[in-house]
Design a protein around this motif. Structure first.
Motif, PDB file in Angstrom:
ATOM      1  N   GLY A   1      -7.639 -54.656  14.335  1.00 36.72           N
ATOM      2  CA  GLY A   1      -6.645 -54.312  15.519  1.00 36.72           C
ATOM      3  C   GLY A   1      -6.361 -52.914  15.359  1.00 36.72           C
ATOM      4  O   GLY A   1      -6.757 -52.232  14.437  1.00 36.72           O
ATOM      5  N   ASP A   2      -5.553 -52.449  16.384  1.00 36.05           N
ATOM      6  CA  ASP A   2      -5.148 -51.200  16.634  1.00 36.05           C
ATOM      7  C   ASP A   2      -3.536 -51.349  16.649  1.00 36.05           C
ATOM      8  O   ASP A   2      -3.126 -52.004  17.447  1.00 36.05           O
ATOM      9  CB  ASP A   2      -5.599 -50.532  17.915  1.00 36.05           C
ATOM     10  CG  ASP A   2      -6.903 -50.340  17.820  1.00 36.05           C
ATOM     11  OD1 ASP A   2      -7.632 -50.473  16.853  1.00 36.05           O
ATOM     12  OD2 ASP A   2      -7.431 -49.839  19.060  1.00 36.05           O
ATOM     13  N   ILE A   3      -2.774 -50.310  15.958  1.00 37.61           N
ATOM     14  CA  ILE A   3      -1.515 -50.593  16.067  1.00 37.61           C
ATOM     15  C   ILE A   3      -1.072 -49.055  16.544  1.00 37.61           C
ATOM     16  O   ILE A   3      -1.398 -48.193  15.958  1.00 37.61           O
ATOM     17  CB  ILE A   3      -0.567 -50.597  14.529  1.00 37.61           C
ATOM     18  CG1 ILE A   3      -1.010 -51.957  13.976  1.00 37.61           C
ATOM     19  CG2 ILE A   3       0.799 -50.483  15.083  1.00 37.61           C
ATOM     20  CD1 ILE A   3      -0.566 -52.087  12.632  1.00 37.61           C
ATOM     21  N   THR A   4      -0.912 -49.069  17.955  1.00 35.19           N
ATOM     22  CA  THR A   4      -0.245 -47.837  18.890  1.00 35.19           C
ATOM     23  C   THR A   4       1.279 -47.777  18.742  1.00 35.19           C
ATOM     24  O   THR A   4       1.892 -48.693  19.106  1.00 35.19           O
ATOM     25  CB  THR A   4      -0.698 -47.830  19.815  1.00 35.19           C
ATOM     26  OG1 THR A   4      -2.487 -48.144  19.961  1.00 35.19           O
ATOM     27  CG2 THR A   4      -0.572 -46.666  20.632  1.00 35.19           C
ATOM     28  N   TYR A   5       1.604 -46.501  18.131  1.00 34.06           N
ATOM     29  CA  TYR A   5       3.095 -46.386  18.433  1.00 34.06           C
ATOM     30  C   TYR A   5       3.298 -44.841  18.963  1.00 34.06           C
ATOM     31  O   TYR A   5       2.597 -44.023  18.460  1.00 34.06           O
ATOM     32  CB  TYR A   5       3.831 -46.367  16.911  1.00 34.06           C
ATOM     33  CG  TYR A   5       3.309 -45.773  15.953  1.00 34.06           C
ATOM     34  CD1 TYR A   5       2.413 -46.207  14.919  1.00 34.06           C
ATOM     35  CD2 TYR A   5       3.517 -44.233  15.506  1.00 34.06           C
ATOM     36  CE1 TYR A   5       1.900 -45.855  13.924  1.00 34.06           C
ATOM     37  CE2 TYR A   5       2.927 -43.701  14.598  1.00 34.06           C
ATOM     38  CZ  TYR A   5       2.161 -44.417  13.439  1.00 34.06           C
ATOM     39  OH  TYR A   5       1.600 -43.944  12.397  1.00 34.06           O
ATOM     40  N   GLN A   6       4.185 -44.829  19.580  1.00 39.38           N
ATOM     41  CA  GLN A   6       4.513 -43.574  20.502  1.00 39.38           C
ATOM     42  C   GLN A   6       6.128 -43.300  20.225  1.00 39.38           C
ATOM     43  O   GLN A   6       6.853 -44.307  20.600  1.00 39.38           O
ATOM     44  CB  GLN A   6       4.184 -43.505  21.846  1.00 39.38           C
ATOM     45  CG  GLN A   6       4.714 -42.470  22.754  1.00 39.38           C
ATOM     46  CD  GLN A   6       3.603 -42.217  23.639  1.00 39.38           C
ATOM     47  OE1 GLN A   6       2.867 -43.018  24.423  1.00 39.38           O
ATOM     48  NE2 GLN A   6       3.555 -40.713  24.226  1.00 39.38           N
ATOM     49  N   LEU A   7       6.450 -42.460  19.935  1.00 46.92           N
ATOM     50  CA  LEU A   7       7.872 -41.970  19.909  1.00 46.92           C
ATOM     51  C   LEU A   7       8.540 -41.387  21.364  1.00 46.92           C
ATOM     52  O   LEU A   7       8.025 -40.684  22.143  1.00 46.92           O
ATOM     53  CB  LEU A   7       8.218 -40.925  18.875  1.00 46.92           C
ATOM     54  CG  LEU A   7       8.333 -41.313  17.421  1.00 46.92           C
ATOM     55  CD1 LEU A   7       7.141 -42.211  16.930  1.00 46.92           C
ATOM     56  CD2 LEU A   7       8.432 -40.294  16.550  1.00 46.92           C
ATOM     57  N   GLU A   8       9.451 -41.778  21.303  1.00 46.72           N
ATOM     58  CA  GLU A   8      10.364 -41.485  22.677  1.00 46.72           C
ATOM     59  C   GLU A   8      11.713 -41.102  22.206  1.00 46.72           C
ATOM     60  O   GLU A   8      12.555 -41.925  21.730  1.00 46.72           O
ATOM     61  CB  GLU A   8      10.607 -42.550  23.549  1.00 46.72           C
ATOM     62  CG  GLU A   8      10.690 -42.722  24.962  1.00 46.72           C
ATOM     63  CD  GLU A   8      11.062 -43.982  25.738  1.00 46.72           C
ATOM     64  OE1 GLU A   8      10.680 -44.994  25.295  1.00 46.72           O
ATOM     65  OE2 GLU A   8      11.673 -43.803  26.855  1.00 46.72           O
ATOM     66  N   ALA A   9      12.372 -39.661  22.494  1.00 49.23           N
ATOM     67  CA  ALA A   9      13.582 -39.334  21.962  1.00 49.23           C
ATOM     68  C   ALA A   9      14.622 -39.701  23.293  1.00 49.23           C
ATOM     69  O   ALA A   9      14.517 -39.417  24.110  1.00 49.23           O
ATOM     70  CB  ALA A   9      13.335 -37.552  21.918  1.00 49.23           C
TER      71      ALA A   9
END
Ligand code: FES
Ligand code: FES
Length: 406
Positions: free
Chosen positions: A313-321
């Motif tokens: 699997g892939d865990i993608t995480y993206q931050l948003e201020a």
């Protein structure tokens, strides 16, 4: 609801269906083709087997929307099929059915054996049939029927059957010809086919789970997908610095432990226990990061030593201020399970469990950022109470069933 269009037994059918409706229900309830039987609805008994583009597929664990644009053949669609004509006669002759519940799936699998394995002996036929359960016959008649069709075709080859075998060997599929083919325009498989397997309740401000939670590079057709996320009361730069520190990150993931770590690669173990499912996946993972976009993909694969199930699997995480002191972490999990544990991969309870894990992970990240390690104290693995987790997820679901929110 999504529009699903299939070619079923040579005819175009198109109905609106819930995104999570499986193909078996779609065929029975929408297309009114009740010859497809549903038994376990967990991919175990084989009663629901149909052909999709000529290959046997368990319709109870295939989303209808994932088959959009495909050719589907049900037991009602074999009238002119030369293999099925032989199998029907052989099943009758060898008393290969009693109640008939397993028979549509048994015939679809038998047809595949006849086409794919012309030289199969009895033990191979039994192995190939082992994914179809029959509680009436004891299998003797079924095996004898398949063996007799194989023997007849070896003794006297049939050009029509040979043509189907050639098509199958060349990867063109071996869907049976229909007597009056109906013109069918090709369809582009919908991008919704995988995305539809996810629901996205985690961010009320983003009910579609799109902004930030739909990162570039999302891969379609690779498994189940779950979107979620959490908010952390820290500046995005601080959260990012923490989220790309692999040992720190792993210490916040319930059940995870790192055995070795070098640069962007780790080896370790993830132990999962949820109701009847218990597994410990040993494997390796790699982190790909985009510092400018504050986006990372954690790609991993592992194997459970007990069940021999494999997961990747892939865990993608993206931050948003969200503000100078508030950051949202959008998480997208794309995973697939192979082996005995695959039957659990799409259950609603497991998806709830994963979302709860993401929420717990967020709480652990917040706690760790509040009390940063690195002052001589080793990172302590986040605690995990699988029993409490199981009952909390179950209780939330029961509340939803009875309309009390959750
Ligand atoms: S109903 Fe699909 S495998 Fe049992
Ligand atoms: S004939 Fe009854 S389950 Fe197979």
């Amino acid at each position: 609801m999504v529009q699903v269009t299939l070619e079923v037994n040579g005819k175009r059918v198109s109905y609106e269906a819930p995104a999570r409706m499986h193909l078996g229900d779609f065929l029975r309830d929408q297309a009114r083709l009740t010859g497809t039987h549903l038994g376990c609805e967990h991919g175990v008994c084989g009663a629901c087997t149909v052909l999709v583009d000529g290959a046997p597929v368990r319709s109870c664990i295939s989303f209808a929307v994932a088959c959009d644009g495909r050719q589907v053949t049900t037991i009602e669609g074999y009238d002119a099929d030369p293999v099925m004509q032989r199998l029907r006669a052989a099943f009758t002759k060898h008393h290969a059915l009693q109640c008939g519940y397993c028979t549509p799936g048994m015939l679809a699998t038998s047809r595949d054996i006849v086409l794919r394995l012309p030289q199969a002996d009895e033990s191979r036929v039994r192995v190939e049939l082992s994914g179809n359960l029959c509680r009436c016959t004891g299998y003797m008649g079924i095996v004898a029927a398949v063996m007799s069709v194989l023997a007849d075709l070896r003794a006297q080859p049939d050009a029509a059957v040979e043509a189907l075998r050639t098509a199958q060997a060349q990867g063109r599929g071996a869907a049976p010809a229909v007597e009056k083919p109906v013109a069918f325009a090709g369809f582009t498989p919908t991008a919704a086919s995988v995305a539809a397997s996810a629901t996205t309740p985690a961010n009320p401000a983003n009910p579609a789970g799109t902004a930030g939670a739909a990162p570039a590079g999302k891969k379609e057709g690779r498994g189940s997908q779950i979107d979620g996320g959490f908010q952390v009361p820290f500046p995005a730069a601080d959260v990012w610095a923490f989220m790309v520190d692999l040992p720190a990150l792993a210490s916040c993931l319930p059940g995870a432990s790192i055995e070795s770590h070098e640069g962007d690669r780790v080896k370790g173990r993830v132990a999962i226990k949820f109701g009847p499912m218990a597994a410990a996946f040993n494997g390796a993972a790699r982190l790909e990061r985009d510092d400018a976009a504050m986006r990372a993909v954690f790609r991993g694969a592992g194997q459970d030593s007990l069940s021999q199930s494999r997961a990747n699997g892939d865990i993608t995480y993206q931050l948003e201020a969200l503000s100078p002191t508030e950051t949202r972490v959008n998480v997208n999990l794309l995973y697939s399970l192979q082996g005995p544990l695959a039957q659990f991969s799409r259950s609603g309870l497991v998806q709830d469990f994963v979302r709860r894990m993401i929420a717990d992970f967020g709480n652990n990240v917040t706690a760790r950022l509040r009390q940063p390690a690195g002052q001589g104290e080793p990172l302590v693995q986040a605690s995990f109470n699988p029993t409490a987790m199981f009952f909390s997820v179950l209780w939330a679901r029961i509340k939803r069933w009875f309309g009390r929110g959750g």
